[in-house]
Design a protein around this motif. Structure first.
Motif, PDB file in Angstrom:
ATOM      1  N   ASP A  14       0.835  -1.203   0.000  1.00 29.24           N
ATOM      2  CA  ASP A  14       0.000   0.000   0.000  1.00 29.24           C
ATOM      3  C   ASP A  14       0.873   1.257   0.000  1.00 29.24           C
ATOM      4  OD1 ASP A  14      -2.409  -1.510   0.207  1.00 29.24           O
ATOM      5  OD2 ASP A  14      -1.984  -1.791   2.336  1.00 29.24           O
ATOM      6  N   LYS A  15       1.973   1.190  -0.748  1.00 28.36           N
ATOM      7  CA  LYS A  15       2.879   2.336  -0.929  1.00 28.36           C
ATOM      8  C   LYS A  15       3.418   2.865   0.404  1.00 28.36           C
ATOM      9  CE  LYS A  15       0.746   3.754  -5.294  1.00 28.36           C
ATOM     10  NZ  LYS A  15       0.117   4.847  -6.056  1.00 28.36           N
ATOM     11  N   GLY A  16       3.784   1.935   1.285  1.00 25.14           N
ATOM     12  CA  GLY A  16       4.429   2.330   2.525  1.00 25.14           C
ATOM     13  C   GLY A  16       3.494   2.899   3.562  1.00 25.14           C
ATOM     14  N   GLU A  17       2.251   2.462   3.549  1.00 21.48           N
ATOM     15  CA  GLU A  17       1.276   3.004   4.502  1.00 21.48           C
ATOM     16  C   GLU A  17       1.574   2.533   5.923  1.00 21.48           C
ATOM     17  OE1 GLU A  17      -3.484   2.654   5.562  1.00 21.48           O
ATOM     18  OE2 GLU A  17      -2.751   2.064   3.572  1.00 21.48           O
ATOM     19  N   LEU A  18       1.665   3.481   6.851  1.00 23.19           N
ATOM     20  CA  LEU A  18       1.829   3.168   8.269  1.00 23.19           C
ATOM     21  C   LEU A  18       0.487   2.710   8.841  1.00 23.19           C
ATOM     22  CD1 LEU A  18       4.067   6.169   9.318  1.00 23.19           C
ATOM     23  CD2 LEU A  18       4.688   3.776   9.632  1.00 23.19           C
ATOM     24  N   ARG A  19       0.484   1.552   9.482  1.00 26.23           N
ATOM     25  CA  ARG A  19      -0.783   1.023   9.984  1.00 26.23           C
ATOM     26  C   ARG A  19      -0.781   0.792  11.486  1.00 26.23           C
ATOM     27  NH1 ARG A  19      -2.818  -3.630   5.734  1.00 26.23           N
ATOM     28  NH2 ARG A  19      -3.039  -2.290   3.901  1.00 26.23           N
ATOM     29  N   GLY A  20       0.301   0.222  12.012  1.00 26.06           N
ATOM     30  CA  GLY A  20       0.256  -0.232  13.392  1.00 26.06           C
ATOM     31  C   GLY A  20       1.188   0.517  14.306  1.00 26.06           C
ATOM     32  N   LEU A  21       1.305   1.831  14.111  1.00 27.35           N
ATOM     33  CA  LEU A  21       2.294   2.603  14.849  1.00 27.35           C
ATOM     34  C   LEU A  21       1.668   3.856  15.445  1.00 27.35           C
ATOM     35  CD1 LEU A  21       5.417   2.253  15.246  1.00 27.35           C
ATOM     36  CD2 LEU A  21       5.703   3.908  13.410  1.00 27.35           C
ATOM     37  N   GLU A  22       2.054   4.158  16.666  1.00 24.00           N
ATOM     38  CA  GLU A  22       1.634   5.399  17.303  1.00 24.00           C
ATOM     39  C   GLU A  22       2.723   5.847  18.272  1.00 24.00           C
ATOM     40  OE1 GLU A  22      -1.713   6.032  20.401  1.00 24.00           O
ATOM     41  OE2 GLU A  22      -2.643   6.398  18.436  1.00 24.00           O
ATOM     42  N   ASP A  23       3.196   7.089  18.096  1.00 16.68           N
ATOM     43  CA  ASP A  23       4.268   7.626  18.938  1.00 16.68           C
ATOM     44  C   ASP A  23       5.500   6.729  18.927  1.00 16.68           C
ATOM     45  OD1 ASP A  23       2.676   9.809  19.678  1.00 16.68           O
ATOM     46  OD2 ASP A  23       1.794   8.700  21.348  1.00 16.68           O
ATOM     47  N   GLY A  24       5.763   6.135  17.760  1.00 19.52           N
ATOM     48  CA  GLY A  24       6.951   5.301  17.601  1.00 19.52           C
ATOM     49  C   GLY A  24       6.839   3.912  18.208  1.00 19.52           C
ATOM     50  N   LYS A  25       5.626   3.526  18.664  1.00 24.64           N
ATOM     51  CA  LYS A  25       5.443   2.237  19.313  1.00 24.64           C
ATOM     52  C   LYS A  25       4.378   1.418  18.590  1.00 24.64           C
ATOM     53  CE  LYS A  25       6.640   3.987  23.920  1.00 24.64           C
ATOM     54  NZ  LYS A  25       6.148   4.172  25.311  1.00 24.64           N
TER      55      LYS A  25
END
Length: 324
Positions: free
Chosen positions: A301-312
């Motif tokens: 998905d073109k590098g979509e961030l899914r499971g991250l929040e505040d680096g965690k």
């Protein structure tokens, strides 16, 4: 324009101090890299502002998987190299005469701000031999709000590296083998300076490592184990890209098999958190949490961030080595 990092010697000779070769160059001659020339006892950079290639690339192509995933970056390269790898993928600009063009600083900055680019990647040939230009442009890019990425063989002396690092946001360093014999025979260099570069760079900026796997030369289980353990001794969260070799330049060995790459990944994963395979279509190169295996970055998905929040990790709270 005069080079940095050299010393004058008797009889109009100079000694270059930029890289571990420390070439002694007679008047009128050039160093191993082909871009630093002795002119009447002064060392001159022949490739200053000389560009042979430029393009807009996904950041993942550098490869950098943990640095602004899904973004684009302007990539520029010049000519020459201070190693001579038998399998060089860019031998036309590294070791042959290449057409180049001079580009003004303002135009590079403008290009670096266009098409959604986050900055400038110094790549294609070996960027550290263009030290004066990269150092100058990196400072200018920073002042203009751009990121600087260095894609390098890591063959540079410690003093110039320390001067450059404060202006570099991310590096992909090519660790070709964990064996000095490989560097001597295949690359015409030495291993130790590259290890030193990785150690120093990893303490100052974001680092990812590439290892091109050539079956029969640097692919044994023992060597992959040793390489992974060495990286772990610095930081097991450093991403490594195990890359498929294709015949190129002087090396005509068969291309790396899929099975060899998978085997190397299995071994490396015992020691490292993030192991990827490069130059292979259709393989799973998503980023997962090393603790709970939650999907962090979906690269389909073109590098979509899914499971991250505040680096965690959203699922287990484990800190993920990623800049976004």
């Amino acid at each position: 324009m005069e080079c940095m990092y050299y010393e004058k010697m008797e009889g109009c000779r100079v000694r270059c101090l930029l890289c571990p070769h420390k070439c002694v160059i007679e008047d009128g001659n050039i160093g191993i890299c082909r871009v630093r020339k002795n002119e009447n006892g002064s060392l001159i950079p022949l490739n200053y502002r000389k560009i042979t290639s430029y393009a807009y690339d996904p950041i993942e192509k550098k490869p950098l998987y943990h640095f602004y995933p899904g973004s684009n970056i302007l990539s520029i390269g010049s000519f020459g190299c201070n190693l001579a790898c038998d399998y060089c993928q860019n031998w036309e600009i590294a070791h042959e005469e290449s057409l180049s063009m001079a580009i003004e600083d303002e135009d590079v900055i403008l290009l670096g701000k266009s098409r959604g680019s986050i900055g400038i990647a110094y790549t294609y040939n070996e960027p550290t031999i263009s030290f004066e230009y990269v150092y100058h442009m990196a400072k200018l890019a920073r002042r203009n709000g751009l990121k600087n990425v260095l894609v390098t063989n890591g063959y540079i002396n410690e003093e110039p590296l320390k001067q450059l690092l404060p202006h570099i946001d991310a590096m992909n360093i090519d660790l070709k083998s964990i064996k000095d014999d490989f560097y001597k025979k295949v690359c015409r260099g030495k291993l130790e300076p590259v290890l030193n570069t990785i150690q120093l760079a990893a303490s100052k900026t974001h680092v990812e490592i590439t290892n091109l796997i050539v079956e029969g030369l640097n692919s044994s289980d023992e060597e992959i184990e040793e390489l992974a353990q060495w990286i772990k001794s610095i930081d097991k969260s450093i991403p490594i890209h195990l890359t498929k070799y294709f015949p190129a330049y002087k090396m005509k060995l068969p291309e790396t098999t899929y099975d060899a790459l998978i085997r190397a990944k299995e071994i490396a994963r015992k020691h490292l958190d993030y192991v990827y395979i490069g130059n292979v279509w259709g393989i799973d190169n998503n980023t997962y949490c090393p603790n709970c295996h939650n999907l962090i970055v979906g690269r389909y998905d073109k590098g979509e961030l899914r499971g991250l929040e505040d680096g965690k990790c959203l699922k287990c709270g484990n800190r993920i080595n990623i800049i976004y």
